[in-house]
Design a protein around this motif. Sequence first.
Motif, PDB file in Angstrom:
ATOM      1  N   PHE A 318       1.769 -10.350  -4.300  1.00  0.00           N
ATOM      2  CA  PHE A 318       1.127 -10.687  -5.568  1.00  0.00           C
ATOM      3  C   PHE A 318       1.661 -12.024  -6.093  1.00  0.00           C
ATOM      4  CE2 PHE A 318       0.384  -6.106  -5.448  1.00  0.00           C
ATOM      5  CZ  PHE A 318      -0.878  -5.975  -6.021  1.00  0.00           C
ATOM      6  N   ALA A 319       2.981 -12.243  -5.937  1.00  0.00           N
ATOM      7  CA  ALA A 319       3.574 -13.494  -6.420  1.00  0.00           C
ATOM      8  C   ALA A 319       3.032 -14.686  -5.644  1.00  0.00           C
ATOM      9  CB  ALA A 319       5.095 -13.418  -6.298  1.00  0.00           C
ATOM     10  N   TRP A 320       2.841 -14.518  -4.338  1.00  0.00           N
ATOM     11  CA  TRP A 320       2.242 -15.603  -3.545  1.00  0.00           C
ATOM     12  C   TRP A 320       0.836 -15.926  -4.042  1.00  0.00           C
ATOM     13  CZ3 TRP A 320       4.131 -13.099   1.598  1.00  0.00           C
ATOM     14  CH2 TRP A 320       5.366 -13.645   1.972  1.00  0.00           C
ATOM     15  N   VAL A 321       0.048 -14.881  -4.263  1.00  0.00           N
ATOM     16  CA  VAL A 321      -1.324 -15.120  -4.734  1.00  0.00           C
ATOM     17  C   VAL A 321      -1.300 -15.820  -6.091  1.00  0.00           C
ATOM     18  CG1 VAL A 321      -3.465 -14.015  -5.455  1.00  0.00           C
ATOM     19  CG2 VAL A 321      -2.289 -13.225  -3.390  1.00  0.00           C
ATOM     20  N   LYS A 322      -0.399 -15.398  -6.972  1.00  0.00           N
ATOM     21  CA  LYS A 322      -0.309 -16.057  -8.271  1.00  0.00           C
ATOM     22  C   LYS A 322       0.052 -17.527  -8.113  1.00  0.00           C
ATOM     23  CE  LYS A 322       1.960 -16.029 -12.740  1.00  0.00           C
ATOM     24  NZ  LYS A 322       3.080 -15.547 -13.579  1.00  0.00           N
ATOM     25  N   GLN A 323       0.964 -17.829  -7.194  1.00  0.00           N
ATOM     26  CA  GLN A 323       1.416 -19.211  -7.022  1.00  0.00           C
ATOM     27  C   GLN A 323       0.362 -20.096  -6.371  1.00  0.00           C
ATOM     28  OE1 GLN A 323       4.980 -19.522  -4.645  1.00  0.00           O
ATOM     29  NE2 GLN A 323       4.928 -21.769  -4.609  1.00  0.00           N
ATOM     30  N   PHE A 324      -0.296 -19.587  -5.322  1.00  0.00           N
ATOM     31  CA  PHE A 324      -1.177 -20.437  -4.527  1.00  0.00           C
ATOM     32  C   PHE A 324      -2.664 -20.257  -4.847  1.00  0.00           C
ATOM     33  CE2 PHE A 324       2.676 -20.006  -1.924  1.00  0.00           C
ATOM     34  CZ  PHE A 324       2.973 -21.353  -1.724  1.00  0.00           C
ATOM     35  N   VAL A 336      -6.584  -4.673 -12.163  1.00  0.00           N
ATOM     36  CA  VAL A 336      -5.390  -3.844 -12.385  1.00  0.00           C
ATOM     37  C   VAL A 336      -5.481  -3.166 -13.745  1.00  0.00           C
ATOM     38  CG1 VAL A 336      -2.890  -3.877 -12.743  1.00  0.00           C
ATOM     39  CG2 VAL A 336      -3.894  -5.185 -10.853  1.00  0.00           C
ATOM     40  N   HIS A 337      -5.897  -3.907 -14.747  1.00  0.00           N
ATOM     41  CA  HIS A 337      -6.002  -3.325 -16.090  1.00  0.00           C
ATOM     42  C   HIS A 337      -7.064  -2.240 -16.148  1.00  0.00           C
ATOM     43  CE1 HIS A 337      -4.091  -7.189 -17.926  1.00  0.00           C
ATOM     44  NE2 HIS A 337      -3.202  -6.375 -17.411  1.00  0.00           N
ATOM     45  N   GLU A 338      -8.070  -2.311 -15.260  1.00  0.00           N
ATOM     46  CA  GLU A 338      -9.088  -1.260 -15.186  1.00  0.00           C
ATOM     47  C   GLU A 338      -8.590  -0.032 -14.430  1.00  0.00           C
ATOM     48  OE1 GLU A 338     -12.896  -4.370 -14.918  1.00  0.00           O
ATOM     49  OE2 GLU A 338     -12.436  -2.996 -13.273  1.00  0.00           O
ATOM     50  N   GLY A 339      -7.464  -0.152 -13.732  1.00  0.00           N
ATOM     51  CA  GLY A 339      -6.949   0.951 -12.933  1.00  0.00           C
ATOM     52  C   GLY A 339      -7.559   1.050 -11.555  1.00  0.00           C
ATOM     53  N   ARG A 340      -8.253  -0.001 -11.111  1.00  0.00           N
ATOM     54  CA  ARG A 340      -8.928   0.051  -9.814  1.00  0.00           C
ATOM     55  C   ARG A 340      -8.169  -0.711  -8.729  1.00  0.00           C
ATOM     56  NH1 ARG A 340     -14.804  -1.910 -10.475  1.00  0.00           N
ATOM     57  NH2 ARG A 340     -14.897  -1.114  -8.331  1.00  0.00           N
ATOM     58  N   PHE A 376       1.532  -7.251 -15.120  1.00  0.00           N
ATOM     59  CA  PHE A 376       0.446  -6.284 -15.311  1.00  0.00           C
ATOM     60  C   PHE A 376       0.717  -5.269 -16.412  1.00  0.00           C
ATOM     61  CE2 PHE A 376       0.344  -7.147 -10.569  1.00  0.00           C
ATOM     62  CZ  PHE A 376      -0.661  -8.108 -10.659  1.00  0.00           C
ATOM     63  N   GLY A 377       1.936  -5.251 -16.921  1.00  0.00           N
ATOM     64  CA  GLY A 377       2.266  -4.285 -17.959  1.00  0.00           C
ATOM     65  C   GLY A 377       2.424  -2.869 -17.460  1.00  0.00           C
ATOM     66  N   ILE A 378       2.697  -2.693 -16.172  1.00  0.00           N
ATOM     67  CA  ILE A 378       2.837  -1.349 -15.612  1.00  0.00           C
ATOM     68  C   ILE A 378       4.065  -1.273 -14.722  1.00  0.00           C
ATOM     69  CG2 ILE A 378       0.342  -0.940 -15.621  1.00  0.00           C
ATOM     70  CD1 ILE A 378       0.400  -1.406 -12.580  1.00  0.00           C
ATOM     71  N   LEU A 379       4.539  -0.071 -14.498  1.00  0.00           N
ATOM     72  CA  LEU A 379       5.525   0.226 -13.464  1.00  0.00           C
ATOM     73  C   LEU A 379       4.858   1.118 -12.431  1.00  0.00           C
ATOM     74  CD1 LEU A 379       8.714   1.057 -15.579  1.00  0.00           C
ATOM     75  CD2 LEU A 379       8.243  -1.050 -14.322  1.00  0.00           C
ATOM     76  N   SER A 380       5.149   0.862 -11.179  1.00  0.00           N
ATOM     77  CA  SER A 380       4.602   1.725 -10.140  1.00  0.00           C
ATOM     78  C   SER A 380       5.292   3.081 -10.191  1.00  0.00           C
ATOM     79  CB  SER A 380       4.809   1.094  -8.761  1.00  0.00           C
ATOM     80  OG  SER A 380       4.436   2.000  -7.745  1.00  0.00           O
ATOM     81  N   SER A 381       4.513   4.136 -10.089  1.00  0.00           N
ATOM     82  CA  SER A 381       5.098   5.483 -10.066  1.00  0.00           C
ATOM     83  C   SER A 381       5.243   6.013  -8.646  1.00  0.00           C
ATOM     84  CB  SER A 381       4.245   6.452 -10.891  1.00  0.00           C
ATOM     85  OG  SER A 381       2.918   6.506 -10.379  1.00  0.00           O
ATOM     86  N   GLU A 382       4.748   5.244  -7.654  1.00  0.00           N
ATOM     87  CA  GLU A 382       4.813   5.698  -6.264  1.00  0.00           C
ATOM     88  C   GLU A 382       5.654   4.739  -5.432  1.00  0.00           C
ATOM     89  OE1 GLU A 382       1.149   6.698  -8.348  1.00  0.00           O
ATOM     90  OE2 GLU A 382       1.641   4.749  -7.440  1.00  0.00           O
ATOM     91  N   ALA A 383       6.745   5.236  -4.849  1.00  0.00           N
ATOM     92  CA  ALA A 383       7.431   4.481  -3.805  1.00  0.00           C
ATOM     93  C   ALA A 383       6.557   4.531  -2.559  1.00  0.00           C
ATOM     94  CB  ALA A 383       8.805   5.075  -3.533  1.00  0.00           C
ATOM     95  N   TRP A 384       6.543   3.436  -1.771  1.00  0.00           N
ATOM     96  CA  TRP A 384       5.451   3.270  -0.804  1.00  0.00           C
ATOM     97  C   TRP A 384       5.955   2.523   0.422  1.00  0.00           C
ATOM     98  CZ3 TRP A 384       0.523   5.015  -2.148  1.00  0.00           C
ATOM     99  CH2 TRP A 384      -0.559   4.587  -1.376  1.00  0.00           C
ATOM    100  N   LEU A 385       6.277   3.235   1.491  1.00  0.00           N
ATOM    101  CA  LEU A 385       6.740   2.608   2.732  1.00  0.00           C
ATOM    102  C   LEU A 385       6.035   3.273   3.914  1.00  0.00           C
ATOM    103  CD1 LEU A 385      10.575   2.316   2.064  1.00  0.00           C
ATOM    104  CD2 LEU A 385       8.897   0.472   2.004  1.00  0.00           C
ATOM    105  N   PRO A 386       4.740   3.027   4.073  1.00  0.00           N
ATOM    106  CA  PRO A 386       4.009   3.738   5.130  1.00  0.00           C
ATOM    107  C   PRO A 386       4.465   3.408   6.542  1.00  0.00           C
ATOM    108  CG  PRO A 386       2.639   2.046   4.102  1.00  0.00           C
ATOM    109  CD  PRO A 386       3.851   2.170   3.257  1.00  0.00           C
TER     110      PRO A 386
END
Length: 1018
Positions: A318-324, A336-340, A376-386
């Motif tokens: 996400f940081a890369w996309v924001k930068q470039f 993200v704000h829509e929850g989608r 985004f004003g959120i914290l992730s509630s899911e740890a995610w290492l597939p």
Amino acid sequence: MRIGNLVSTRLGPRLFRRVAPLTVTAWEVPGEPVPFAEAVSQSFQPFSAGDRWSRPWGTTWFHVTGQVPEDWGHDGTTVQLLVDIGFSGLLPAFQAEALVYRPDGSIVKGIEPFNHVVDVDPAGGAEIDFYVEAASNPNMLEHFFVTTLASAAGGAPLPSGFASPRRADVLHLGDPATAGTDPIYTLRQVALVERDLAVDALLQDVSVLMGLLGQLDPASPRRAAIRHALERMCDILDPDDIATTVTPARSVLSDVLASPAHPSAHSIVAVGHAHLDSAWLWPTRETVRKAARTFSNVLTLMDADPGFVFAASSAQQFAWVKQFYPELFERIRERVHEGRFVPVGGMWVESDANMPGGEALVRQFLLGQNFFLREFGILSSEAWLPDSFGFTAAFPQIALSAGTDSFLTQKLSWNDTNRMPHHTFLWEGLDGSRIFTHFPPNDTYGSDLGAADLAKAQRQYAERGASNVSLTLFGWSDGGGGPTPEMLGAARRNGDLEGAPRVTLGSPSQFFAEARRTLPEPAVWYGEMYLEAHRGTYTSQARTKLGNRRSEHLLREAELWSATAAVRGLIDYPYGELESIWQTVLLQQFHDILPGSAIAWVHDEAEEHYRQVAVRLEELIGTAQRALAGHGTETVVFNAAPVIADAVTALGATVAGAPGPAVAPERTDSGYVLQNDRVVVRFDTTGLLVSFVDRNTGRDLIAPGEAASVLQIFRDIPAMFEAWDIDRSYQRSVTELRTPDSVEITDRDLLVRHSYGNSSVVQRYRLAGSDAEVQIETTVDWHEQEKLLKLAFPLDLRADQAASEIQFGHVLRPTFVNTTWDHARFETVAHRWVHVSEGGFGAVVANGSTYGHDITRSVRDDGGTTTLVRESLLRAPKYPDPEADQGVHVLRTSLGVAADVLHAASAGYRMNLPARAVDNADHGVEPVVSISAPSVYVEAVKLAEDRSGDLIVRLYEAAGTRVRSLIRPGFAFTTAWSTDLLERPVDEQKWHSPDSIELEFRPFQIVTLRITPERAKS
């Protein structure tokens, strides 16, 4: 066969009613990728289908112009731009890709092998004007197919679309210096197409029903009904008049598509996903562009389907996309704000979960969650290492304390011996923390939502009967790409379909809420989740692992001394510099970088990043220590490792003389001796370490008739996945280096030189005057291929289990083999030390950068037991980096007496955090924090992320016992309180100066204290 033939030869080719040419010009970027504005200002030259473009890892910009024909876009059609830059029919993540821009620089969408059309204005006469940034990424999976799968299939032909390059040619594509300069792709087609929407829908109908047909019992009425409907469809569809008959043909399938699922059908929550590796068979600079392609594709799908939800991990991406790509990032923010568009994981990257240190795993969450909260004003509630390669027992406590309450992975479906018994369960960590965990039962993070995948999920779900819901991640993965319109079409058709599980598009949080509701008393899995595969990743690319270990400890020192100086008003804390360095180090911990399973380009970059990090951190350490020590005539020794003095563990600096020298080796008739007041270490005349006697007990660590610190070289040719795997068969072919080229005493070291093949090894032995460990520095000039180098220590101990350091503690693993789980655990990970003991007497083998170990035991003829501890020092896999581990390495090990795990931990800390002597100093430095309990260690000292000036102290209980401890700050403070890993208060209790802070620790508990210095109130 009739249905398949009709679809492939008659219906499929009629998807596009008409095709119109477009004008194409091109400009090839001479070096690395350039921004849009720079590219479009260049001189573009005419280009045609059939022309070849771009060298490996190159970029060509195409300018596509034209006009929509006047009579297009009517009568059930839409108009699209079709771009085929030379795709094969293979996996999409490992070949050319592109990104489409409008003339104003805004992004339209990505172009992928299975998603290479762009919707355009269908109005007749509409102007076409697009720029296409095409990346000529070579297909690094060709070697895998060419040399592995084809040979495994007995010489079967390669899949369609594959050339048959020489192995060396393919392997060297991973390094731009050896990849060549000839163009590797041919532009096939750039054109306007008129897409028949009814044909498209019928193709998707047939695909879903044909897939379902293959999963049903041949004798079932449902299968017969579907087959009959498909045959009727074939009767009605006139190959000579598709346009007129396609709608009636669809109508005969409506009943079988509308028949609802069985009431007891499995329920699947389908979440869009892309699993974009932050580096692997491509460098991180290409991941930046892959993220833009993938995320723009996702946003395009969201515009078309309001029910589509997509989950993406890795704050770094996400940081890369924001930068470039700031315009694209703002579009993501809206979704993200829509929850989608759902940020998941809460980590900076999907890191390896075995080798990063404890504080590094904390920072993965701290930086990741802070980014999501800030942007985004959120914290992730899911740890995610597939896709990470096994999971430390420390993870549940870290993840829970970092704001997540659920965990998702699927990697343990790769186990080669045992199958995990659960798909939805509580995972209990080392300290007793439990996190709600799910493994998608279709064993993938990149489903196509085809019938086979859905049926597999229903068939394999381990909790069926107790619960009936699982999660499926769908979308092209590994190299990104994500979901396609066809996958969404499959999701809609499988929403409520007889014979299939029910499929609902949803979010991870929706799934976990439903799973908790339907499974209120899940089973429990305790301890580490060991992956029975990819055991070689503990060892491959030793320089990358050394860089990680060194960076973690330099960061510890830089933060500790900078914070100590800052709270005393001596310097300004370097917040920004430290955060930037952490971001660099955390990126290198991605699960294909730190494990050593990426191409040469990635590891060359990682080593350069580590070099730069070391320079920057040494400067920060030097600045802080000089400020603390002042200027004078003394020598001050700074120590960042836990040191026990007067029953108090402290981190500080004392006025002292220069560190004492090592003892000088002695030559005897029988060999050589290193000895001090604590141990006697003997070597025979060939330089083999044959005795290690503890003066206190008189016991010898070395098993009778054996030698320790023996170099062993094994043949290492795994059946698959060279950089990833070590197969058990390696154990059957070993060469021991027992006859040295020379043995000599140099100053205060004993040097033993060996040669093997094209390689040479120098072992340097040293014993400090006060240590109970002998230091072993192994310098290897390594030029072997497909070999494994181990360092062996046969010890005269009957140890039923070995203690191996992990993050914030240690795990106990059996040294014997009773079960298939024991059998499969033949190579394991440890951090700075392993400890084996017999009663109150034991040994520690500590290391400076080694992670792979194997620890076994055997009973001797004399009735005694030998416990064999071996470190895996180096490998030499040839894929994906043919030069992996070649060259010079310096590896540090120590062997010593250690009564318990705390003594072992002390040895590990001292090896990785040597004391630093600062000359021309004025005074010692009072510890910034002191701990009364010997088993409570300080893992990190830093200033708070909010830049308030508050001090953060991270502690943990290291022995696995319940203990009370006083924590005494070395400065005046106003208030102190406990926080979670995100530095948020966890309870109402507070302490006020001059009170000491008293805490009770449960075994292996992590505690974070936040302390406000008194000066912060002035």
